[in-house]
Design an enzyme around this catalytic site. Structure first.
Site, PDB file in Angstrom:
ATOM      1  N   HIS A 241       4.156  -4.496   3.929  1.00 13.83           N
ATOM      2  CA  HIS A 241       3.001  -5.263   4.385  1.00 13.83           C
ATOM      3  C   HIS A 241       2.624  -6.441   3.474  1.00 13.83           C
ATOM      4  O   HIS A 241       2.619  -7.599   3.893  1.00 13.83           O
ATOM      5  CB  HIS A 241       1.782  -4.345   4.505  1.00 13.83           C
ATOM      6  CG  HIS A 241       1.981  -3.134   5.348  1.00 13.83           C
ATOM      7  ND1 HIS A 241       1.995  -3.172   6.727  1.00 13.83           N
ATOM      8  CD2 HIS A 241       2.168  -1.833   5.003  1.00 13.83           C
ATOM      9  CE1 HIS A 241       2.174  -1.961   7.203  1.00 13.83           C
ATOM     10  NE2 HIS A 241       2.275  -1.119   6.179  1.00 13.83           N
ATOM     11  N   ASP A 242       2.241  -6.144   2.244  1.00 17.41           N
ATOM     12  CA  ASP A 242       1.506  -7.101   1.428  1.00 17.41           C
ATOM     13  C   ASP A 242       2.284  -8.329   0.977  1.00 17.41           C
ATOM     14  O   ASP A 242       1.689  -9.402   0.820  1.00 17.41           O
ATOM     15  CB  ASP A 242       0.904  -6.384   0.214  1.00 17.41           C
ATOM     16  CG  ASP A 242      -0.198  -5.418   0.603  1.00 17.41           C
ATOM     17  OD1 ASP A 242      -0.834  -5.641   1.653  1.00 17.41           O
ATOM     18  OD2 ASP A 242      -0.423  -4.440  -0.125  1.00 17.41           O
TER      19      ASP A 242
END
Length: 311
Positions: A241-242
């Protein structure tokens, strides 16, 4: 000109990947890491940030601990995904450099006020508690920020902690509502994008073959991290994700999306933390965020692996 960024984060293996990508990129000047409670409690997230910096050979970058709980709710954490430490998958250690004495919110406010207007970008990888608190204490900083790029939310993809909500927004929906109403230029990396960035066996093998300390550590973290989502979704690998937040700053051409109105559900217990994204522009409400909708996943991993090899 190097873009000045503050990374506000709750490490988390994928947060660690985002930090590594930022540190390996000469286009970016990481002013500090500000830690927030989220994936694991604050004492652990601030410690984890220092560990990642030391793995990358950058103990010179300061780490500030911030808010230990959401604005109006009890903290929800995600050890079931990230493990007890948040960085399960490698042997951890006590970093040599201690965290800074000041509070993350004070650092964010003071730094934005002291830098030229539009000089600082906030990269939000966890719940938005620190950033919302800074905006509430110092509303003037909203007009001085270049941008907030955040990982959070979803629209067609739904949620990953409840059927309606993504974890970062769910943990502190009131903070998210403040940020999305702030008038700051916002870019949102939702689950609709991050679920296309999978840590497949082939990609992780490429990463491990880099052979330096950060790459080996990240490969170990991902081997643990991906097991939850592989079991949940039946995929080869889990969503990373990040690092999409950092990739946006480096290679916006990897993404497509559109300007949308985004509202945050804070009242309903059934849909708490939902990001109501007006993708089809049916409400007439003004856009308040650029919402990413797609990503070149192969291009993203080429970028990530090439940059980690520089550390």
């Amino acid at each position: 000109m190097r873009r000045k960024i503050i990374i506000d984060t709750d490490p988390g293996q994928d947060d660690a990947a985002a930090i590594m990508l930022a540190l390996a990129s000469p286009e970016l000047h990481v002013l500090a890491i500000t830690a927030v409670a989220g994936n694991v409690p604050l004492a652990r997230t601030s410690l984890n940030a220092s560990i990642v910096l030391e793995i990358c050979g950058r103990p010179d970058i300061p780490v500030y601990a911030g808010c230990e709980r959401p604005l109006r709710r009890q903290l929800v954490t995600a050890e079931h995904v990230h493990g007890k430490t948040g960085l399960d998958g490698i042997e951890l250690f006590e970093p040599a450099v201690a965290r800074q004495a000041g509070h993350a919110v004070d650092f964010i406010i003071d730094t934005i006020r002291s830098e030229p207007e539009a000089a600082v970008t906030l990269c939000a990888l966890g719940p938005l508690t620190n950033i919302a608190t800074a905006l509430e204490f110092a509303p003037d900083i909203a007009g001085r920020l270049a941008e907030i790029v955040l990982m959070g939310g979803g629209y067609f993809e739904g949620g990953n902690i409840t059927p309606a909500a993504e974890f970062n927004i769910f943990v502190d929906p009131e903070a998210a509502a403040i940020v999305f109403a702030s008038g700051v230029k916002l870019t949102m990396m939702p689950l609709d994008v991050t679920h296309k960035v999978l840590t497949t066996a082939a990609r992780c093998a490429r990463l491990r073959s880099v052979g330096n300390r950060p790459a080996i550590a990240m490969a170990g973290m991902l081997a643990f991290f991906e097991r939850f989502d592989e079991e949940k979704y039946g995929t080869d690998g889990g969503p990373l994700h990040d690092p999409t937040v950092i990739a946006w700053l480096l290679r916006p051409d990897l993404f497509t999306g559109r300007q949308c109105n985004v509202e945050i559900e804070t009242v309903s217990e059934l849909t708490r933390g939902a990001t109501v994204v007006d993708w089809w522009r049916v409400t007439g409400r003004p856009a308040n965020a650029f919402v990413a909708g797609d990503i070149d996943a192969d291009g993203f991993f080429d970028l990530f692996i090439e940059r980690v090899a520089r550390l």
